[in-house]
Design an enzyme around this catalytic site. Structure first.
Site, PDB file in Angstrom:
ATOM      1  N   GLU A 103      43.595  87.662  31.915  1.00 32.82           N
ATOM      2  CA  GLU A 103      43.389  86.641  32.445  1.00 32.82           C
ATOM      3  C   GLU A 103      44.440  85.990  33.523  1.00 32.82           C
ATOM      4  O   GLU A 103      44.018  85.627  34.578  1.00 32.82           O
ATOM      5  CB  GLU A 103      42.938  85.262  31.470  1.00 32.82           C
ATOM      6  CG  GLU A 103      41.466  85.614  30.798  1.00 32.82           C
ATOM      7  CD  GLU A 103      41.283  84.690  29.922  1.00 32.82           C
ATOM      8  OE1 GLU A 103      40.215  84.194  29.902  1.00 32.82           O
ATOM      9  OE2 GLU A 103      42.033  84.472  28.950  1.00 32.82           O
ATOM     10  N   GLU A 123      38.438  89.077  22.613  1.00 30.71           N
ATOM     11  CA  GLU A 123      38.477  88.106  21.843  1.00 30.71           C
ATOM     12  C   GLU A 123      37.346  87.829  21.076  1.00 30.71           C
ATOM     13  O   GLU A 123      37.438  87.099  20.000  1.00 30.71           O
ATOM     14  CB  GLU A 123      38.548  86.737  23.080  1.00 30.71           C
ATOM     15  CG  GLU A 123      39.513  86.395  23.546  1.00 30.71           C
ATOM     16  CD  GLU A 123      39.916  87.068  25.015  1.00 30.71           C
ATOM     17  OE1 GLU A 123      40.721  86.589  25.868  1.00 30.71           O
ATOM     18  OE2 GLU A 123      39.399  88.050  25.232  1.00 30.71           O
TER      19      GLU A 123
END
Length: 476
Positions: A103, A123
Site C-alpha cells: 500500500e 490481510e
C-alpha cells in the site's frame, strides 16, 4: 533511527531501517512523514525515492502493535501524504512488499522492483482487508477481476506478473534498491519514464460478472468467513464511489468491521501460535546439530536431504564419528543408533506412546498431510530436545515440541472414534484435557496442531481457544 533522509545528487532518498522486515510500526510511519517533509523542503532534490534496508522492503504491519490502540499517524494518512508529494516519488522494491508495504508503494508515483521481488495484500489470512487504500488503488491499476482474485486469496505475486498486471512499472537488474531507485528517478526526470499518481487514475470499469463469480466461489469454498465478503464490498465501492476519498472512507468502515470480528482475533491467535512452536521453554543458547544420520528408509528423508545443503547440515545414512543426532525410520533396527541422541520416527496411526519411551528419548510424528510434525520429549534433557527441534526446523519441517505423550496421536484417535458431526467438539474437549495433563508447552500449540494437521476451522483459532471462550461465555 527507523527512517532517515539523504540526498544523492539531485535525488532525495527516504530510507527505512527497521529490521528484520521493516515493519510499519509507529516510529516508521511517523519517520516516513517527517522524511517526506524533509525531502519536499529540500530545494536541491528534484525527485524522491523510498526504499528499505536489509533483505526486504516493507513486509507489512508491526505485529508488536496487534491488539493495541492505534497510534498516529495512521497508515492511510501516511499514504495520503506520499501520494500528494509534489515531486516525483519512486518506490524501489526488493524482497517482499506485502500488506501495508505494498500500500505504501501504491501511494508512490512509480514502482521499480529488483528481480525476485514479490508483492501481495495477504490481510485476508488474518481476517482483515487492506485498510490503507489497497482495495481502492489496486483495482485502478489491475482491474476489478484481478484485484478481487489477489486480495481475496492473499497470494504473493512474482515481479514478472506484477509488471504484466501494472502493479509495478519496471523490473531492474540492479544489485541494490538504491541503485535501482536512483536510476529510475533519473529516467523519470529525463522524461523517458512516466510516473502515475494511482489515486488520480479513473476508477476501474464495473465488472458485475467478476463480482458474481467471486461471490459464488466464496460461498462454495468459505461461506463461514467474514473478511473475504467485506473485500468484495470494498472493491465494489472502488467502482461506485464518487471519489477516491469516498472509497477510502468505505474501505475504512469495512476494515474496522473486520477488526471487530471474532474471526480476526482467532486468525491472529494462530498467527502468533505459529511463530515459535519449536521452542522449548527456558532453554537458551541452543544450536542445531550439524551432523545427522538418517537410518533406514522413509519418504520424509528425501525432503530432509533436499534442504540439508542450504541448512548447512551434513546427512549420512549410517552413523560415524561425527554424528551428533540419529533419526530412525520405523523400519530401522532400534539398536542401529550411535551413542548420541536418537529420534524415533513413528507413524501417526501405529503403535502407542509407550513404544516411544522404550526406544528413544525423543519421538517424531509427522501429520498425515505432511504439513506439520510433533517432536515429543519422552526422557531427554530439554537442551537436547531444543537442539533436535532447531535441526529439524532448519531442514524445513514445521515443528511443534511437546512432552510425555503425543498430542497428534491423541487428536487422531479422537477423530477416528467420534462421529463426523462431533469431531470438532471432540477436539475441543481433548485439547482441554491435554493442556491440564501438561502434554503441551503452550496451549496455542494444541490449536496449531489441530488446525494444520486435522483441518479444525482456522477462523475459530483452534479447539483449545474455542473451548476456553465457550467456558468463559458460560461463566458470565
Amino acid at each position: 533511527m527507523s527512517v532517515h533522509y539523504q540526498r544523492h545528487g539531485d535525488i532525495g532518498v527516504i530510507q527505512i531501517a527497521n529490521p528484520p522486515v521493516n515493519a510499519l510500526g509507529q516510529a516508521v510511519r511517523s519517520g516516513l512523514v517527517n522524511a517526506l517533509k524533509e525531502g519536499i523542503a529540500d530545494t536541491d532534490a528534484k525527485a524522491l525515492v523510498v526504499l528499505a534496508d536489509g533483505r526486504t522492503f516493507i513486509a507489512g504491519a508491526d505485529i508488536r502493535e496487534f491488539g493495541k490502540p492505534p497510534q498516529a499517524p495512521l497508515l492511510p494518512d501516511v499514504i495520503t501524504h506520499l501520494e500528494a508529494c509534489p515531486k516525483p516519488l519512486i518506490a524501489a522494491l526488493h524482497g517482499t512488499a506485502l500488506g501495508g508495504g505494498l500500500e505504501v508503494a501504491l501511494g508512490c508515483h512509480y514502482r521499480i522492483a529488483l528481480a525476485g521481488t514479490r508483492v501481495g495484500l495477504p490481510e485476508v489470512k488474518l481476517g482483515l482487508l487492506p485498510g490503507a487504500g489497497g482495495t481502492q488503488r489496486l483495482p485502478r491499476l489491475v482491474s476489478v477481476e484481478r484485484a478481487l482474485e489477489m486480495i481475496t486469496s492473499g497470494r504473493f505475486v512474482e515481479a514478472e506478473e506484477a509488471l504484466e498486471a501494472g502493479i509495478i512499472d519496471a523490473i531492474s537488474d540492479a544489485k541494490t534498491p538504491l541503485e535501482a531507485g536512483l536510476a529510475a528517478a533519473q529516467e523519470v526526470l529525463a522524461g523517458t519514464q512516466t510516473p502515475r499518481i494511482t489515486g488520480q487514475l479513473p476508477a476501474p470499469a464495473a465488472d458485475s460478472q467478476a463480482i458474481t463469480k467471486t461471490l459464488e466461489h466464496l460461498n462454495q469454498q468459505s461461506p463461514e468467513l467474514f473478511s473475504p465478503f467485506r473485500i468484495v464490498e470494498a472493491i465494489q465501492a472502488c467502482v461506485d464511489a464518487e471519489s477516491l476519498e469516498a472509497g477510502l472512507r468505505r474501505e475504512r468502515e469495512l476494515f474496522l468491521a473486520c477488526m471487530d470480528s471474532p474471526q480476526r482475533a482467532g486468525l491472529i491467535h494462530l498467527f502468533f501460535a505459529a511463530r515459535s512452536p519449536h521452542l522449548v521453554p527456558n532453554v537458551e543458547k541452543a544450536s542445531a546439530f550439524k551432523h545427522v544420520a538418517l537410518i533406514g528408509e522413509h519418504p520424509l528423508f528425501e525432503r530432509l536431504q533436499k534442504a540439508a545443503q542450504k541448512a548447512g547440515i551434513s546427512l549420512t545414512s549410517t552413523p560415524d564419528e561425527a554424528t551428533e543426532l540419529c533419526l530412525l525410520a520405523p523400519n530401522a533396527p532400534r539398536d542401529s543408533g550411535k551413542a548420541c541422541p536418537v529420534i524415533a520416527l513413528e507413524e501417526i496411526g501405529a503403535g502407542s506412546d509407550s513404544a516411544c519411551s522404550k526406544d528413544s528419548a525423543l519421538s517424531l510424528i509427522i501429520a498425515e498431510n505432511g504439513h506439520i510434525a510433533e517432536l515429543i520429549n519422552v526422557s531427554a534433557e530439554p537442551i537436547i530436545q531444543q537442539r533436535a527441534a532447531l535441526t529439524l526446523k532448519a531442514l524445513r519441517l514445521n515443528i511443534v515440541v511437546s512432552q510425555q505423550k503425543s498430542m497428534l496421536r491423541a487428536m487422531h484417535a479422537a477423530i477416528q472414534q467420534a462421529p463426523t458431526s462431533e469431531r470438532q467438539s471432540a477436539l475441543e474437549q481433548l485439547s482441554v484435557n491435554m493442556a491440564k495433563q501438561g502434554f503441551c508447552y503452550r496451549e496455542s500449540d494444541l490449536d496449531l496442531l489441530a488446525v494444520e494437521a486435522f483441518g479444525y476451522p482456522r477462523h475459530l483459532g483452534g479447539p483449545h481457544r474455542q473451548a476456553t471462550l465457550s467456558t468463559a461465555a458460560q461463566d458470565v
